[in-house]
Design a protein around this motif. Sequence first.
Motif, short mmCIF file in Angstrom:
data_model
loop_
_atom_site.label_atom_id
_atom_site.label_comp_id
_atom_site.label_asym_id
_atom_site.label_seq_id
_atom_site.Cartn_x
_atom_site.Cartn_y
_atom_site.Cartn_z
N LEU A 411 0.86 -1.18 0.00
CA LEU A 411 0.00 0.00 0.00
C LEU A 411 0.90 1.23 0.00
O LEU A 411 1.75 1.39 0.88
CB LEU A 411 -0.90 0.02 1.23
CG LEU A 411 -1.97 -1.09 1.27
CD1 LEU A 411 -2.79 -0.99 2.54
CD2 LEU A 411 -2.88 -1.02 0.06
N ARG A 412 0.72 2.11 -1.00
CA ARG A 412 1.56 3.30 -1.12
C ARG A 412 0.68 4.54 -1.19
O ARG A 412 -0.36 4.53 -1.85
CB ARG A 412 2.43 3.22 -2.37
CG ARG A 412 3.37 4.42 -2.50
CD ARG A 412 4.32 4.28 -3.69
NE ARG A 412 3.68 4.52 -4.97
CZ ARG A 412 4.22 5.21 -5.98
NH1 ARG A 412 5.42 5.74 -5.85
NH2 ARG A 412 3.58 5.35 -7.12
N GLN A 413 1.13 5.59 -0.51
CA GLN A 413 0.46 6.87 -0.57
C GLN A 413 1.49 7.98 -0.40
O GLN A 413 2.55 7.78 0.19
CB GLN A 413 -0.63 6.97 0.48
CG GLN A 413 -1.44 8.25 0.48
CD GLN A 413 -2.11 8.54 -0.86
OE1 GLN A 413 -1.45 8.98 -1.81
NE2 GLN A 413 -3.42 8.30 -0.95
N ASN A 414 1.15 9.17 -0.90
CA ASN A 414 2.04 10.31 -0.83
C ASN A 414 2.07 10.89 0.58
O ASN A 414 1.05 10.96 1.26
CB ASN A 414 1.57 11.38 -1.82
CG ASN A 414 2.61 12.43 -2.08
OD1 ASN A 414 2.89 13.26 -1.24
ND2 ASN A 414 3.18 12.40 -3.28
N SER A 415 3.26 11.31 1.02
CA SER A 415 3.42 11.84 2.38
C SER A 415 2.52 13.06 2.62
O SER A 415 2.05 13.28 3.75
CB SER A 415 4.88 12.22 2.62
OG SER A 415 5.30 13.23 1.71
N GLU A 416 2.26 13.85 1.58
CA GLU A 416 1.41 15.02 1.75
C GLU A 416 -0.01 14.64 2.14
O GLU A 416 -0.68 15.34 2.90
CB GLU A 416 1.40 15.86 0.47
CG GLU A 416 2.76 16.47 0.12
CD GLU A 416 2.72 17.23 -1.19
OE1 GLU A 416 1.63 17.28 -1.82
OE2 GLU A 416 3.77 17.77 -1.59
N VAL A 417 -0.48 13.51 1.62
CA VAL A 417 -1.82 13.04 1.97
C VAL A 417 -1.84 12.62 3.44
O VAL A 417 -2.76 12.99 4.19
CB VAL A 417 -2.24 11.87 1.06
CG1 VAL A 417 -3.59 11.30 1.51
CG2 VAL A 417 -2.32 12.33 -0.39
N PRO A 491 1.92 -6.60 3.62
CA PRO A 491 3.05 -6.50 4.56
C PRO A 491 3.74 -5.15 4.59
O PRO A 491 4.51 -4.87 5.50
CB PRO A 491 4.02 -7.56 4.04
CG PRO A 491 3.76 -7.58 2.55
CD PRO A 491 2.30 -7.25 2.36
N ASN A 492 3.49 -4.28 3.59
CA ASN A 492 4.27 -3.06 3.46
C ASN A 492 3.39 -1.84 3.21
O ASN A 492 2.49 -1.88 2.36
CB ASN A 492 5.27 -3.18 2.29
CG ASN A 492 6.19 -4.37 2.44
OD1 ASN A 492 6.93 -4.47 3.41
ND2 ASN A 492 6.13 -5.30 1.49
N PHE A 493 3.68 -0.77 3.94
CA PHE A 493 3.02 0.52 3.72
C PHE A 493 4.12 1.52 3.36
O PHE A 493 5.04 1.76 4.14
CB PHE A 493 2.29 0.96 4.99
CG PHE A 493 1.05 0.17 5.28
CD1 PHE A 493 -0.21 0.71 5.07
CD2 PHE A 493 1.13 -1.14 5.75
CE1 PHE A 493 -1.37 -0.01 5.33
CE2 PHE A 493 -0.01 -1.87 6.01
CZ PHE A 493 -1.27 -1.32 5.80
N ILE A 494 4.02 2.09 2.16
CA ILE A 494 5.10 2.90 1.60
C ILE A 494 4.68 4.36 1.55
O ILE A 494 3.55 4.68 1.15
CB ILE A 494 5.46 2.40 0.19
CG1 ILE A 494 5.91 0.93 0.26
CG2 ILE A 494 6.55 3.25 -0.44
CD1 ILE A 494 6.03 0.26 -1.09
N ILE A 495 5.62 5.24 1.93
CA ILE A 495 5.34 6.68 1.95
C ILE A 495 6.13 7.35 0.83
O ILE A 495 7.35 7.49 0.91
CB ILE A 495 5.75 7.31 3.30
CG1 ILE A 495 5.22 6.50 4.47
CG2 ILE A 495 5.28 8.75 3.38
CD1 ILE A 495 6.28 6.12 5.46
N SER A 496 5.44 7.75 -0.24
CA SER A 496 6.09 8.47 -1.33
C SER A 496 6.54 9.85 -0.85
O SER A 496 5.92 10.46 0.01
CB SER A 496 5.13 8.65 -2.51
OG SER A 496 4.70 7.42 -3.01
N LYS A 497 7.61 10.33 -1.48
CA LYS A 497 8.13 11.68 -1.22
C LYS A 497 8.43 11.89 0.27
O LYS A 497 8.13 12.93 0.84
CB LYS A 497 7.14 12.74 -1.73
CG LYS A 497 6.96 12.74 -3.24
CD LYS A 497 8.23 13.16 -3.95
CE LYS A 497 8.16 12.97 -5.47
NZ LYS A 497 7.24 13.84 -6.14
#
Length: 915
Positions: A411-417, A491-497
């Motif tokens: 699961l990936r989302q942008n840090s600004e969100v 298993p993974n949560f990713i923070i873009s930027k």
Amino acid sequence: MTTDKDLPLREDIRLLGRLLGDTVRDQLGAASFELVERIRQHSVRFRRDDDASARRELEATLDALARDQTNAVARAFSFFSILSNIAEDQHHIRRSRAHLLAGSPPKAGSLAHAVEAAFAAGLQAADLAAFFDDALISPVLTAHPTEVHRKSILNCQTAIAQLLDQRDRMALTPEEAAANEEALRRAVLTLWQTRMLRTTKLSVIDEVNNGLSYFESTFLRELPHLYAGIEDSLAAHDGAWAALELPSFLAVGSWIGGDRDGNPFVTAEVLKQALAHQAALALEFYLAEVRTLASQLTLSLMHVSASDALLSLAAAGEATPHSGDEPYRLALSGIHGRLAATYRALLGREPVGAGRAASQAYGCAQELADDLEGIHRSLLTNGSAALARGQLRRLRRAVATFGFHLAPIDLRQNSEVFERVVAEILEVARPGTGYAALDEEGRIALLLEELATARPLASPFVHYSEETTGELAIFRAARAAHLRYGVAALPNFIISKTDGVSDMLELAVLLKEAGILRPLEGALDANVVPLFETIGDLQAAPATMERLFSLAPYTRLLASRGRTQEVMLGYSDSNKDGGFLTSGWELYKAEIELVKVFREHGVKLRLFHGRGGSVGRGGGPSYQAILAQPGGAVQGQIRLTEQGEVIAAKYANPEVGRRNLEVLVAATLEATLISGDAPAPRGEFIEAMQGLSDAAFRAYRALVYETQGFEKYFWESTVISEIAELNIGSRPASRKKSQAIEDLRAIPWVFSWAQCRLMLPGWYGFGAAVEAFLAERGEAEGMALLQAMHRQWPFFATQLSNMDMVLAKSDIAIASRYAALVKDERLREAIFGRIRAEHASSVAALLKITEQAELLDANPLLKRSIRNRFPYLDPLNHVQVEMLHRYREGHQDERIRQGIHISINGIAAGLRNSG
């Protein structure tokens, strides 16, 4: 007498070309066939004989095409490219089998070569066992949409590949050969008559299903095959390993259905559907395999004994009057019934060929694995070890690898969100907090305070913004998925930027809201993964992780993850930000510093490389890329993205897919055990590389971000506008509604430059950097140092090898035709003149440093590939330019738009790694 090893390849290309030509004649008439054939002959003469008159004739013919002819020519040459790819893939398989049949020494990139190298380096069997015990190797399929071909087209390609393979593997009688060619003719006709373009935009679930097709065709079957091969190879080196079963260290992951960064269509409901689709495929595969296995293991108690555990399993099976004395068959009948019940429980519907309704569902995949283990042990104990090594062995490995979730979804989302969501729920729960206005240290303090308590922040009785509501729903869906499918499913949560510690702690707070992080227990059920993407973020990454590891609450949580921290590095955006050379160097330096930080804090580093298909997005051969990592960066664990049309190129053919997976294992083993503690590069190499990077960065930024009118030039001289209209994915081409380079996604940025044959993101700035370096160091001394760097430093050699490939695929003459699309003549001449000069300078510098007479002299296989495919690619570029000109002049006939999109497909197929 020397054997012409490439003769079968040329024969396959001729055969497929002839069948396509016949199809064109039958479908479009003799005039169209003769036109296509004339264009092909001109293009071949020009490319292979460097015949200038052939080029003039080619251009004149193409420029004179009528509107109705352009689509036919575009389709014909697109399919020529596709068929050439199929023949080339088949030739790779052919040559690999020939080496194995001849007993040739193992080739670099094979596991046999890696194991031999390990033993030659003085390592023992225990070292290899320890490596596999701790290893994690994971290619991750992403939803980035540069795969422009429809699945229907890929299915046609698979059929053709299988027929070619049939011709290779057996001696055909004249009747069989004729039947095979007739089947090929039908397959080529089907390909011709199958719609190349999508009529509607892909949904996320469409992308999920496209991704699942590779599990169905390749991964579910080939991964168990690969594991068996590895185990047997190790046993051949050391008989003590004959009974060895490796842990499941190789897993194929996915972003499809979980990557929300800039994609509003990935919702909690879509995530649930993606997980359900994956589970359905895994369970349907197991059900079919168990049925087949039951038909094979018809062992009778009259001739074989069975363990008590096996007899207990058999008691749960559904006996017939004819199977009462067949305990293995009965045990598998009971397993089938429980699998069918599991299907019902997880998916809420009946599977095909369901067992007894009264069966109890499995609580988890491990319970299924335990039942299969019972069958395995009984076979071993009772003299049937050979049967245990067959289909049962492969099924047991599949269950251990894929579980009930099939593929772990990131699961990936942008840090600004995350920042906005956390600020909103904090403001509601603690009015006046003013989170958004706090500095970094203030945010860290507040977030740690929240992570110290189990009290939730979000309330079901509060109406939040649409964004916050959607994000909270995703996290709750993730927790539900953990309970339903197991934590391995997500298993993974990713923070873009990611650019600071607070970005990671914001995600931690949201995980706490869903119960995935439990503060009182100090437990974390998923990895919090920062993604460092821009040049600035890469430079700050070591300090960010240093600060994070200084926080006791976080390191307590990390203990529940085995003190392993994953860090993702972004190749695409760093390249768009700073250019190819600087991106590669800053990534390399970041890895060196991250290794130091992690060692100082006693944390195991796992790097996740966000590589694209193209060199401009970090692509290139995986084997060389992994071996070129700095010492200590590959600690037995590595993840890397597989994107765009590269997924099909690597994994559509099952045998090619297994080979590519083996390459990843071999490279990771070598990088960990053999070159894992390689010394740092010589100081003068580092100093020289920094100088090159600084100069390349200035040159790249000066063109892309500091040149007045460059955005206008880019949008007019490439197919970016038309790519944005293609129905090739669910994600918008830009993050915002603008034409700014900063807002454009890296994928269409690189894809557009590839289409016009400039490949600018893969080389621009290199020539200027070398010129500046030689001006400072002196021609002779400076060049000698650069040549030494190329010979002695894998990182620098890999960078230049990738650039060599990109420059060989570029064509400045064809690119000039695209530049002519720019209406402002002064702008066109100013910018394309700079690009042309830098291209010449980069080629000259590369050839001198690598000591080659021509591009790709050091890579004859790729050079041959390009020679075979470019005669079919050049006409597509010429047709595309002409159609772009007509379309943008106002002739917006639907046939022209379709023709442009067909040519985009064909060029992408011909280049193979353009996205």
